[in-house]
Design an enzyme around this catalytic site. Sequence first.
Site, short mmCIF file in Angstrom:
data_model
loop_
_atom_site.label_atom_id
_atom_site.label_comp_id
_atom_site.label_asym_id
_atom_site.label_seq_id
_atom_site.Cartn_x
_atom_site.Cartn_y
_atom_site.Cartn_z
CB CYS A 165 0.53 1.63 4.14
SG CYS A 165 -1.21 1.15 4.11
CB CYS A 224 -0.91 -0.05 1.23
SG CYS A 224 -1.75 1.49 1.60
#
Length: 140
Positions: free
Chosen positions: A61, A58
């Site tokens: 993230c 991600c």
Amino acid sequence: MGNCLNKSQSKDSDSDYHVEFAAGNVKLITTKEAWDQKSEEAKRDGKIVVANFTATWCGPCKMIAPLYSELSEKYTSFMFLLVDVDELADFSTSWDIKATPTFFFLKDGKEIDKLVGANKPELQKKLASVNDLIPQHDNQ
């Protein structure tokens, strides 16, 4: 803002995995037992838990990981946990994670706040407001 909804992004290089997700005072949770242990420790010590449900693939993230680690060193009265939604898929599903990153703020195992997405100013604001709930000189 800054959400990963699924794993459709390509994993084209292993260099993506070298982001340090669990730096600073962040504890990586790899089992349900480790989660239970840290939750009990936080209750015993009167700490607020900040749980970051994340994924190695991600992008948002990865973007917020350094700030999360930095905040873990600033807010030492909190317990910062990191849960990889792929490693602990069933556990993450039980938390109804719809996007990564998702941050939960927990007191005594109960949700007191939540943030979905890699919104740096909002994460900082939520941490500051939750921190205001903690008695500053409480030595439980």
